[in-house]
Design a protein around this motif. Structure first.
Motif, PDB file in Angstrom:
ATOM      1  N   GLU A 573       0.801  -1.165   0.087  1.00  7.38           N
ATOM      2  CA  GLU A 573      -0.032   0.143   0.051  1.00  7.38           C
ATOM      3  C   GLU A 573       0.930   1.180  -0.035  1.00  7.38           C
ATOM      4  O   GLU A 573       1.639   1.532   0.616  1.00  7.38           O
ATOM      5  N   ARG A 575       1.049   5.275   0.338  1.00  2.00           N
ATOM      6  CA  ARG A 575       0.328   6.411   1.056  1.00  2.00           C
ATOM      7  C   ARG A 575       1.119   7.743   0.844  1.00  2.00           C
ATOM      8  O   ARG A 575       2.568   7.529   0.595  1.00  2.00           O
ATOM      9  N   LEU A 611      -4.406   5.231  -8.229  1.00  3.78           N
ATOM     10  CA  LEU A 611      -5.818   4.691  -8.072  1.00  3.78           C
ATOM     11  C   LEU A 611      -6.411   4.596  -9.538  1.00  3.78           C
ATOM     12  O   LEU A 611      -6.877   3.363  -9.960  1.00  3.78           O
ATOM     13  N   ASP A 638      -7.152   9.352   1.601  1.00  2.55           N
ATOM     14  CA  ASP A 638      -5.918   9.337   0.540  1.00  2.55           C
ATOM     15  C   ASP A 638      -5.131  10.620   0.322  1.00  2.55           C
ATOM     16  O   ASP A 638      -3.990  10.478   0.051  1.00  2.55           O
TER      17      ASP A 638
ATOM     18  N   VAL B 230      -6.668  -4.609   3.631  1.00  2.15           N
ATOM     19  CA  VAL B 230      -5.806  -4.124   2.784  1.00  2.15           C
ATOM     20  C   VAL B 230      -6.772  -3.801   1.533  1.00  2.15           C
ATOM     21  O   VAL B 230      -7.633  -4.571   1.030  1.00  2.15           O
ATOM     22  N   ARG B 231      -6.673  -2.524   1.118  1.00  2.00           N
ATOM     23  CA  ARG B 231      -7.483  -1.978  -0.133  1.00  2.00           C
ATOM     24  C   ARG B 231      -6.720  -1.088  -0.792  1.00  2.00           C
ATOM     25  O   ARG B 231      -5.837  -0.414  -0.521  1.00  2.00           O
ATOM     26  N   GLU B 232      -7.277  -1.048  -2.030  1.00  2.00           N
ATOM     27  CA  GLU B 232      -6.350  -0.098  -2.990  1.00  2.00           C
ATOM     28  C   GLU B 232      -6.513   1.394  -2.740  1.00  2.00           C
ATOM     29  O   GLU B 232      -5.624   2.172  -2.932  1.00  2.00           O
ATOM     30  N   ARG B 233      -7.616   1.878  -2.336  1.00  2.00           N
ATOM     31  CA  ARG B 233      -7.905   3.379  -1.819  1.00  2.00           C
ATOM     32  C   ARG B 233      -7.797   3.343  -0.314  1.00  2.00           C
ATOM     33  O   ARG B 233      -8.332   2.149   0.259  1.00  2.00           O
ATOM     34  N   ALA B 234      -7.585   4.367   0.312  1.00  2.00           N
ATOM     35  CA  ALA B 234      -7.475   4.300   1.628  1.00  2.00           C
ATOM     36  C   ALA B 234      -8.854   4.173   2.573  1.00  2.00           C
ATOM     37  O   ALA B 234      -8.677   3.952   3.659  1.00  2.00           O
ATOM     38  N   ALA B 237     -13.485   1.404   0.137  1.00  2.00           N
ATOM     39  CA  ALA B 237     -13.202   0.448  -0.942  1.00  2.00           C
ATOM     40  C   ALA B 237     -13.360  -0.965  -0.619  1.00  2.00           C
ATOM     41  O   ALA B 237     -13.223  -1.124   0.920  1.00  2.00           O
ATOM     42  N   PHE B 238     -13.585  -1.655  -1.244  1.00  2.00           N
ATOM     43  CA  PHE B 238     -13.724  -3.313  -0.683  1.00  2.00           C
ATOM     44  C   PHE B 238     -12.179  -3.728  -0.609  1.00  2.00           C
ATOM     45  O   PHE B 238     -11.288  -3.267  -1.277  1.00  2.00           O
ATOM     46  N   ILE B 240      -8.889  -6.097  -0.930  1.00  2.00           N
ATOM     47  CA  ILE B 240      -8.159  -6.902  -1.841  1.00  2.00           C
ATOM     48  C   ILE B 240      -7.571  -8.025  -0.999  1.00  2.00           C
ATOM     49  O   ILE B 240      -7.060  -9.097  -1.535  1.00  2.00           O
TER      50      ILE B 240
END
Lengths: 698, 327
Positions: A573, A575, A611, A638, B230-234, B237-238, B240
């Motif tokens: 991830e 950030r 994204l 984000d 864990v997700r792709e967007r902070a 989001a669903f 992953i």
């Protein structure tokens, strides 16, 4: 050109946007909001094959459903004039150009009934094998005659191959960016109404005047027939730009057919195939430099896709033409026509993906030469455009880099990658330069003094949320030498005459010229004692001759972006706790709305970096993540700390107001700054966007 | 949109009677998934039976067991003092899901029976064996970067999108349901059917059964729990990949462990192989990693979701290590 603007009381102040109260109270009416008696609703029947022919439409069954008034299709649609815009040449034959293309329009008395009939309509097709998947080595790639909007496809200076062969240091890398969809919040909607021989369209467009002209030609109407209104537009990011969209042409056809007002609004999934998107790109960069990082050669080649309907070639490598000094410099483009929806404009078209290529490659060059990435860019600064040789009207890239480095705390950065470990996070920092063309387009405006002492300014501008209406109010007030409270700026009406749209960061730069000139003229007339008749006293100015009389110069806005990232060692991830953006954008009319534009651009750049990706399933020819749950746009968590600053950029070679557009430069270079920071954090180069956990995992 | 009838149920029995023998009927709770699917044309019910007036809104204690009514809203569940005190994994999981607005209306029962977000399932113009049995599964060769790596079949590779249910799986929760035969309680682990060749059949209970609540047994004394997503967007989001874990350690050894994995299978995946490998094993990262590897030996990743295998392995190690180190 001599300096024609003066410091004045309204310009430069952070005036809250004039329509803000209407927007937050819901009083502002968008295209799809306006209530009209007798309004009917059109619903698109989309193709469910990517290529082939329509054999049969079960129109009778649809007509028998409750509330259905009519079905528009290839057999009853009006014949259109081919204006070179295939996306609008609707129902003129049986070809299916791509998945989701309209094959019919159901018109009913409510949107629910129109939708139900449209979704149930049986369509028989003769499918053909499709070719929907973009590849960097697609055999059908070719060099188009020009790239967007009307620029050279290839530029070449010096001997690239010889220079690269002789260069002490060479970077040769490929970069990829995905298809992206603009996804403005306001739906794409058009309402068409015939009255007294004129057709009025209320639509979500960035280009009211240009749309009125294109639709008039498309339908073969008499000049002056079509009026386009777009008083409020809820975001655009390019895909409410020019040319008009299918929903506008469909609404015109439908209103003509059923003899009552018709509204066509697209759903979120429908905007994927029907409103445009940013093409995927494959880019190859070859940089040659001496051991100190001074560039001797820059080559930037890009491949993009377009549809079968329109040749639309994103100007990806134009980013490299004015950016860094290089005696040998080549840029080029190739495009491939596929069975896909037509790509269109998306915020900083060309510059956004192109800057990812060049600014990433510059970071790789900094690594290869052992030169600090900020210093490397400073060493390759230039006084003249390295491609055309023209002098710049202003070039403040170095100022932006230095100020940014200072604000961000760049000094003392350890250049080594993968040394910044902090618990479960790898930490790193990155930088990228930015520029965006500072264009000005001829436009017309009218300034009217009313007997009440108030002033009305009319210009066919559009405010897509940028604050343009407010900025024009401030500029007009100062030109009239009156307080902004007595000036009302009316926009979003094609009847106000020719004017540039809200696109290409040209809006305020273009509209302000006639607005300010007409207002000054009016003020002069009033000062010399001219009386105000009951209907008002009006001055009009058309900037065409003045714009064309400008010197030939390279005109750009400049910027620099700095990013700090943290990459989770467990999950990949990424950030972004911190972004700094520093810009040279001419004269800032309104620091409040300008800052919002730049924050929005940086956020969209972050979203691009991490994204946004439209995923093509080549068997269907459909972008299958066509909704906001699967297509991720950045959310508040984000976005970390955003630091925005502008450097002084007096530029008298632009327009009477000295403004450069700032709607797009905020996105340019941000993805590269973040990707470069991810490399610094982890030691792994990210040459493909977005940098998802799957790509960043160590 | 097709027209449909709407009824407000006055009792659980009445609700079940309306829905049980009517394949065109659906229960309406928070509506956060069902109404979306209706807009998309994926669900086309004739009748919606609104159950939100039924007495299933409470969190109650019954001895050591905590009963959560099916209509307890996600926000209320996550904020409940007993949930936060006894089952941090559950509170964390709920708060990791959706958005504040959605959690304010989404219900506990509805969360368990929500449908996959596989893009081919939610797009009525595409084939999908779950939506249209026998039409095929385009995801296997298509877009599947967030689809299943465990327990899938040649007929379907969809994932269950819930966070809440993953925590419930790790907590050995039991699901209360009622059908025409009356009320019953079944372990969450038995609530979902394996995919097999009928991905359209997702639950083991009879069609038209109403979820009435969830029962949470007590955790072993001294056990700790946690959820990580864990997700792709902070946000919003669903997952992953996600891990819910309950861990009890004594003298550096694992005495009790339960691990459930999210976003890897058609239902919350209880990692029994890993759990067995860890019983009485040293509570150390190498042991956790070996256990995770053992569980993931059964993984059958597709072209674009192989990243999930190391992701889940790393996540299991990280979550268990934090539960050990955090004391």
């Amino acid at each position: 050109m001599t300096r024609t603007w003066q410091a004045a009381p309204s310009v430069g102040h952070p005036m809250a946007r004039v329509e803000g109260f209407d927007k937050v109270t819901g009083r502002a009416r968008y295209a799809g909001d306006v209530a009209l008696p007798g309004l009917a609703y059109g619903w698109v029947v989309p193709a469910t094959i990517p290529r082939g022919r329509v054999l049969h439409l079960d129109v009778e069954a649809a007509l028998a459903m409750p509330g259905v008034l009519a079905v528009l299709h290839q057999e009853n649609a009006p014949r259109l004039t081919d204006i070179g815009e295939g996306t609008l040449f609707l129902f003129q034959g049986d070809r299916v150009p791509h998945w989701g293309a309209p094959v019919a329009l159901v018109i009913a008395d409510t949107p629910e009934r129109a939708r139900e009939a449209a979704e149930r309509m049986r369509v028989d097709y003769l499918p053909e094998p499709p070719d929907c998947v973009f590849r960097a080595d697609h055999p059908a790639l070719y060099e188009p005659r020009f790239v967007n909007p009307h620029n050279e496809t290839v530029t070449e200076k010096g001997d690239i191959d010889g220079a690269l062969a002789a260069a002490a240091v060479v970077v040769d890398a490929e970069y990829r960016t995905p298809a992206q969809h603009n996804n403005a919040m306001e739906p794409h909607s058009t309402t068409a109404v015939w009255a007294d021989g004129r057709l009025t369209l209320r639509t979500s467009t960035q280009y009211a005047y240009a749309w009125s002209q294109s639709l008039t030609r498309l339908f073969g109407f008499a000049p002056g027939t079509v009026r386009v209104l777009s008083e409020h537009v809820g975001g655009g990011f390019g895909n409410k730009g020019n040319p008009p969209r299918p929903d506008s042409a469909l609404a015109v056809m439908a209103a003509t057919l059923v003899g009552r007002p018709v509204r066509v609004t697209l759903t979120r999934p429908q905007l994927w195939p029907l409103t445009g998107y940013r093409t995927p790109t494959a880019q190859r960069l070859r940089l040659g430099a001496d051991r100190d990082g001074r560039l001797v050669a820059v080559e930037h080649l890009a491949a993009v896709q377009t549809s079968r309907l329109v040749e639309f070639t994103e100007q990806v490598t134009m980013y490299s033409r004015p950016m860094y000094a290089a005696p040998h410099l080549r840029t080029g483009h190739q495009v491939v026509a596929l069975d896909v929806p037509t790509p269109r404009w998306m915020r900083a078209p060309g510059e956004a993906p192109g800057s990812f290529g060049l600014e990433s490659a510059m970071d790789e060059l900094a690594e290869a030469c052992g030169v600090d990435p900020v210093e490397l860019r400073l060493r390759n600064d230039t006084a003249d455009d390295p491609t055309t040789g023209l002098p710049f009207s202003s070039r403040r890239l170095a100022d932006c880099l230095r100020v940014g480095a200072d604000r961000f705390g760049w000094a003392g950065r350890d250049p080594r990658p993968a040394v910044g470990r902090d618990g479960r996070w790898w930490r790193g920092t990155g930088v990228a330069g930015a520029h965006y063309p500072a264009r000005t387009v001829p436009s017309t405006a009218h300034a009217t003094a009313l007997p009440s002492g108030e002033f009305v300014v009319r210009v066919a501008a559009t405010d897509i949320g940028t604050g343009a209406r407010t900025a024009l109010t401030q500029l007009a007030a100062d030109a009239l030498e009156v307080p902004a409270t007595v000036v009302r700026v009316l926009i979003g009406d094609s009847d106000f005459g020719p004017a540039q749209g809200a696109g290409g960061s040209t809006g305020t730069a273009s509209w302000s010229w006639p607005v300010v000139t007409a207002c000054r003229d009016l003020a002069h007339r009033l000062a010399s004692g001219e009386a105000v008749p009951p209907h008002g006293l009006t001055s009009t100015f058309d900037s065409t001759d003045a714009v064309r009389a400008r010197h030939e110069l390279a005109r750009y806005a400049w910027g620099a972006h700095f990013a700090e990232v943290a990459v989770d060692v467990t999950t990949g991830e990424v950030r972004v706790p911190r972004l700094t953006g520093v810009y040279a954008v001419g004269r800032v009319v309104n620091p409040l709305t300008a800052r919002s534009q730049l924050l929005g651009g940086m956020t969209m750049g972050l979203s691009t970096a991490l994204l946004e990706e439209s995923i093509m399933d080549g068997r269907f020819g459909d972008y299958v993540n066509h909704n906001l749950a699967d297509y991720h746009v950045a959310t508040n968590p984000d976005v970390g700390e955003l630091d925005v600053a502008v450097v002084d950029d007096p530029d008298d070679e632009l327009n009477p107001s000295g403004v450069k557009g700032l709607g797009e430069i905020g996105i340019v270079g941000v993805p590269a700054a973040i990707a470069n920071a991810v490399w610094h954090a982890t030691g792994v180069r990210q040459r493909e966007l977005p940098i998802t956990p799957a790509r960043a995992a160590l | 949109m097709r027209e449909f009838a709407y009824a407000r149920a006055r009792s659980v029995d009445a609700a079940v009677a309306l829905v049980a023998d009517n394949p065109g009927a659906r229960y309406l709770g928070g509506g956060t998934n069902l109404v979306d699917l209706m807009k998309l044309g994926v669900e086309r019910p004739d009748l919606l039976v609104d159950v939100t007036g039924l007495p299933m809104h409470e969190v109650t204690e019954d001895g050591d067991t905590l009963h959560v009514g099916a209509l307890v809203r996600n926000s209320d569940l996550a904020a409940h003092p007993l949930v936060r005190e006894r089952y941090p994994v559950l509170s964390q999981a709920v708060l990791a899901g959706a958005s504040g607005q959605l959690r304010n209306v989404a219900t506990t029962g509805g969360n368990l029976v929500q449908r996959t977000r596989c893009g081919y399932f939610t797009d009525a113009t595409k084939p999908c064996n779950k939506r249209m049995p026998g039409s095929g599964c385009p995801a296997i060769e298509g877009e599947h970067h967030n689809l299943a790596i465990l327990g899938a079949s040649d007929h379907c590779v969809a994932t269950h999108p819930s966070d809440l249910a993953v925590a419930l799986a790790a907590l050995d929760a039991r699901v209360g349901v009622q059908d025409l035969a009356g009320p019953q309680e079944i372990p969450l682990a038995d609530f979902y059917r394996p995919v097999g060749d009928r991905p359209d059949l997702e639950l083991t209970v009879r069609d038209g059964a109403l979820v009435t609540g969830v029962a949470l047994p007590p955790l072993p004394a001294g056990a700790r729990s946690a959820y990580r997503k864990v997700r792709e967007r902070a946000s919003y989001a669903f997952a992953i990949g996600s891990v819910a874990a309950v861990l009890k350690v004594d003298d550096g050894r694992v005495r009790d462990v339960r691990i459930a994995l999210g976003a890897v299978a058609s239902h919350p995946w209880r990692a029994r192989v890993a759990e067995r490998a860890l019983v009485d094993a040293p509570a150390t990262p190498p042991a956790f990693e070996a256990a995770a590897e053992a569980e993931l030996a059964a993984a059958r990743p597709l072209r674009d979701n192989a990243y999930k295998v190391p992701l889940i392995r790393n996540l299991v190690v990280a979550v268990l290590s934090e539960l050990v180190g955090d004391r």
